[in-house]
Design a protein around this motif. Structure first.
Motif, PDB file in Angstrom:
ATOM      1  N   ASP A 273      66.463  20.596  37.174  1.00  0.00           N
ATOM      2  CA  ASP A 273      66.962  20.202  38.498  1.00  0.00           C
ATOM      3  C   ASP A 273      68.451  20.463  38.666  1.00  0.00           C
ATOM      4  O   ASP A 273      68.995  20.262  39.749  1.00  0.00           O
ATOM      5  N   SER A 274      69.131  20.890  37.588  1.00  0.00           N
ATOM      6  CA  SER A 274      70.551  21.223  37.687  1.00  0.00           C
ATOM      7  C   SER A 274      70.829  22.413  36.781  1.00  0.00           C
ATOM      8  O   SER A 274      70.106  22.659  35.814  1.00  0.00           O
TER       9      SER A 274
ATOM     10  N   ARG B 272      67.530  25.504  44.972  1.00  0.00           N
ATOM     11  CA  ARG B 272      68.166  24.226  45.306  1.00  0.00           C
ATOM     12  C   ARG B 272      69.129  23.790  44.218  1.00  0.00           C
ATOM     13  O   ARG B 272      70.221  23.275  44.505  1.00  0.00           O
ATOM     14  N   ALA B 273      68.726  23.960  42.952  1.00  0.00           N
ATOM     15  CA  ALA B 273      69.614  23.573  41.849  1.00  0.00           C
ATOM     16  C   ALA B 273      70.913  24.376  41.888  1.00  0.00           C
ATOM     17  O   ALA B 273      71.997  23.836  41.643  1.00  0.00           O
TER      18      ALA B 273
ATOM     19  N   ARG C 136      72.282  25.885  44.580  1.00  0.00           N
ATOM     20  CA  ARG C 136      73.086  25.538  45.767  1.00  0.00           C
ATOM     21  C   ARG C 136      73.742  24.175  45.629  1.00  0.00           C
ATOM     22  O   ARG C 136      74.823  23.944  46.185  1.00  0.00           O
ATOM     23  N   ARG C 137      73.103  23.242  44.893  1.00  0.00           N
ATOM     24  CA  ARG C 137      73.754  21.956  44.669  1.00  0.00           C
ATOM     25  C   ARG C 137      75.055  22.133  43.894  1.00  0.00           C
ATOM     26  O   ARG C 137      76.025  21.398  44.108  1.00  0.00           O
ATOM     27  N   ALA C 138      75.083  23.113  42.994  1.00  0.00           N
ATOM     28  CA  ALA C 138      76.286  23.351  42.197  1.00  0.00           C
ATOM     29  C   ALA C 138      77.256  24.309  42.860  1.00  0.00           C
ATOM     30  O   ALA C 138      78.480  24.163  42.702  1.00  0.00           O
TER      31      ALA C 138
ATOM     32  N   GLU D  20      75.955  25.135  49.658  1.00  0.00           N
ATOM     33  CA  GLU D  20      74.807  25.554  50.449  1.00  0.00           C
ATOM     34  C   GLU D  20      74.936  26.971  50.989  1.00  0.00           C
ATOM     35  O   GLU D  20      73.935  27.610  51.304  1.00  0.00           O
TER      36      GLU D  20
ATOM     37  N   THR E  27      70.070  16.842  32.549  1.00  0.00           N
ATOM     38  CA  THR E  27      69.216  17.333  33.618  1.00  0.00           C
ATOM     39  C   THR E  27      67.863  16.618  33.565  1.00  0.00           C
ATOM     40  O   THR E  27      67.646  15.722  32.739  1.00  0.00           O
TER      41      THR E  27
END
Length: 525
Positions: A93-94, A127-128, A130-132, A135, A451
Motif C-alpha cells: 500500500d506504500s 494509488r500507492a 500517487r500518495r507518495a 496526485e 507497509t
C-alpha cells in the motif's frame, strides 16, 4: 518512436530464473511487446550498457527513443542519457520513501522523480505511487494484453462445471496424494526397541575418543607438530594458518587440564588459539527425489481446482490454500486440487509439502502437484481441465495465471485486494474475505514494518471451496453464467485495442497497423 526494453531475466536465463523475486518482469516484457510494436519500433537489449549507444545512434538518425526498464526503481539505472521509465509491479500500500544501507536508490520517490513518469500494472500500485509522489504525477495503469492469446481455447473448449476426464502431462514429476501413502503417524519417529537402544548405546560408546592419557596427549601434540612441519615445505594454493594447529592441539590435548579462570584469561589474550572452536554441523542426508527429466502424466476428473505458484514466494499463502481445500473436501472424492509449481528446485519445498499433506491425511479429496516445465500445448490442457482457479495470496502485483484462467472462461476463488481489485468481484469469483496486516518492503534489509498487505480469512476460503463445489455439482447453469462473466470481464480488462489506445495516449503517439502476436509464456506475477 523507439522503445528500448530491458529485463534482468531474458530468453536465455528464464529457465534458471523461475522463483527469483523479479522473474515475472520477463513475462510482462513479453506481453507488453506487441502493444509497443503497434506504436513504434521495439529494441530488446541484453544489458543496460547497450542502451545509451543505441539511443545515440537513433538520435543521430532523428528518431526519438525511451528506455523501459522492466525492473523496480532501485534496480533501474539512474545515469543514462536515454529518457528512462520503470514498469513497476508492486503489491503493497506504500512505496519506499526513505533510503537505507547508504543507498539513495532505495528511495523510490527520488528515482521516480528523476524519471518523471511510470507505468504500473494495477490501480492499487498507481494509488500507492500517487500518495507518495502527488496526485498529478503521470502514472499509466497498463495490465498485460492477454485476451487474444486465449481465443483458440475459448473457441475450441466450452467450460463445464464437472470434468468428465482430462489427461495432464508435464516434463518433470507429479505427486498424487492418492499414491503417496500419506500418514500423520509417519511424522513421529517410532520408539526404539530394547535391542535398538542397546545397539545405539554401543555405537555411541564406540565413537568416544580414547582416554587422554599422557601418551595420548603426546601423540596429539606430535600429530599437529608434524602437520605444521609438512606445511612448511609445501607451496599450498591456500595456506593453512599455522595458528590453526596450535588451536587444535590446545582444545584436543590440554584444554581439559586448564582451569576455567586460566582459560578465560588465555582466551582474552590468545583468542586465535584459546577461543572457542566453531561447531561443525553435519549436512542432512540428501532427499530421495524423483527424476524430473521425462514426460509424466496423470488423469483428473470431477470438480477440478487449479492454482499456479512458487512455494518459496511468501505472498502466495499456499499452506492455507491446501489446508482449506483438504478440510472442505475431506469426504468428497470427486474434488481435485491441481497445483502447478513455478520453482525449479524441488528440494526447496519437497519436505515442507509432504509434511503438510501428511498432517492433513486422511482425506478423500485429491491433491496433484506438478513440478517441471509445461509447454504451450500442455498448459492449454491445464486451462481446459480446470473447473475453478484458486488464489489465496496476501498481495499481488497483477497475477497473470488468474487472468489467464479467467480468459479461458474459468470462474475463480480469490480475494479482491491489491491488483485483483481491478477485476475480481462477486460476478466472476467466490470472493475470499481478507483484512490488512503489517508487513515489510521485501527489499528492505532493515526488516522494519513500513507497509501493509492482506491476511485472507481461512474460514472464508474454506466456505468459498464449499460454495463453488455446490454450484458446480447442483447449479451448472449458474456456473455457465459465471464463466461467461469471467470471459467478458477479461475482454474489458485486458483486450489489445483498449490497452493500445491507453498506451498511445500516454506516449502521445499514433498507433500503427500491426499483427498481434500472442504471448505464450506463463508466470505468477
Amino acid at each position: 518512436m523507439n522503445f528500448i526494453l530491458y529485463s534482468d531475466v531474458n530468453d536465455n536465463s528464464i529457465g534458471q530464473s523461475l522463483g527469483r523475486p523479479e522473474y515475472s518482469y520477463y513475462f510482462v516484457l513479453k506481453a507488453y511487446r506487441p502493444l509497443l510494436e503497434s506504436l513504434g519500433r521495439v529494441h530488446v537489449v541484453s544489458t543496460v550498457a547497450e542502451v545509451d549507444p543505441l539511443y545515440r545512434r537513433l538520435l543521430a538518425a532523428g528518431e526519438d527513443s525511451v528506455f523501459l526498464s522492466f525492473a523496480p526503481p532501485q534496480k533501474t539505472p539512474a545515469d543514462l542519457h536515454c529518457p528512462t521509465m520503470c514498469v513497476v509491479a508492486w503489491e503493497f500500500d506504500s512505496i519506499p520513501d526513505e533510503q537505507w544501507d547508504n543507498d539513495p536508490r532505495q528511495d523510490w520517490t527520488q528515482m521516480l522523480a528523476r524519471q518523471g513518469r511510470v507505468i504500473t500494472l494495477s490501480s492499487h500500485t498507481a494509488r500507492a505511487i500517487r500518495r507518495a509522489m502527488g496526485e498529478d504525477f503521470p502514472v499509466l495503469v497498463l495490465p498485460t494484453a492477454l485476451w487474444e492469446k486465449f481465443s483458440d481455447i475459448r473457441q475450441a473448449h466450452v467450460p463445464t462445471s464437472i470434468n468428465a476426464g482430462a489427461t495432464l502431462a508435464i516434463k518433470g514429476c507429479i505427486f498424487d496424494s492418492r499414491e503417496l501413502d500419506l500418514s500423520a503417524d509417519a511424522l513421529i519417529p517410532a520408539p526404539l526397541t530394547p535391542e535398538e537402544e542397546a545397539a545405539l548405546a554401543a555405537e555411541i560408546e564406540a565413537a568416544r575418543p580414547p582416554p587422554l592419557t599422557l601418551k595420548r596427549r603426546f601423540v596429539i601434540a606430535r600429530h599437529y607438530l608434524r602437520l605444521w612441519a609438512l606445511d612448511l615445505g609445501r607451496d599450498l594454493a591456500e595456506p593453512v594458518p599455522r595458528v590453526k594447529y596450535l588451536q587444535n592441539w590446545y582444545w584436543e590435548g590440554v584444554r581439559d587440564r586448564v582451569p576455567d579462570n586460566l582459560h578465560a584469561w588465555l582466551e582474552q589474550r590468545l583468542p586465535a588459539i584459546c577461543g572457542a572452536q566453531p561447531i561443525l554441523v553435519s549436512e542432512p542426508p540428501p532427499l530421495d527425489l524423483p527424476a524430473t527429466d521425462r514426460i509424466v502424466e496423470t488423469r483428473v476428473d470431477g470438480v477440478v481446482y487449479v492454482s499456479v505458484f512458487n512455494p518459496k514466494d511468501g505472498r502466495k499463502n499456499w499452506h492455507q490454500l491446501i489446508t482449506a481445500f483438504c478440510w472442505a473436501f475431506r469426504e468428497q472424492p470427486d474434488a481435485t486440487l491441481v497445483v502447478k509449481i513455478t520453482q525449479n528446485d524441488l528440494a526447496l519445498y519437497y519436505s515442507e509439502l509432504m509434511t503438510l499433506l501428511a498432517q492433513l491425511s486422511p482425506f478423500a479429496c485429491r491433491v496433484v502437484v506438478m513440478h517441471g516445465y509445461l509447454d504451450d500445448a500442455q498448459y492449454a490442457e491445464l486451462y481446459k481441465a480446470a473447473t475453478f482457479y484458486v488464489n489465496a495470496s496476501r498481495c499481488e502485483g497483477l497475477c497473470l495465471p488468474l487472468m489467464e484462467f479467467m480468459s479461458s472462461g474459468k470462474p475463480v476463488i480469490a480475494p479482491a485486494h491489491t491488483a485483483m481489485e481491478d477485476y475480481i468481484d462477486e460476478s466472476v469469483a467466490f470472493v475470499v474475505r481478507s483484512s490488512e496486516e503489517l508487513t515489510i518492503w521485501p527489499q528492505d534489509t532493515r526488516i522494519i514494518y513500513r507497509t501493509l498487505r492482506y491476511r485472507p480469512d481461512w474460514g472464508s476460503l474454506k466456505s468459498a471451496y464449499e460454495n463453488s463445489y455446490r454450484m458446480a455439482t447442483a447449479h451448472p447453469q449458474d456456473y455457465q453464467r459465471m464463466s461467461a462473466a469471467a470471459i467478458e470481464r477479461m475482454h474489458d480488462y485486458c483486450a489489445f485495442a483498449p490497452l493500445q489506445t491507453r498506451l498511445a495516449d500516454f506516449f502521445a503517439v499514433a498507433p500503427k497497423a500491426a499483427d498481434i502476436e500472442p504471448v505464450l509464456d506463463n508466470a505468477s506475477c
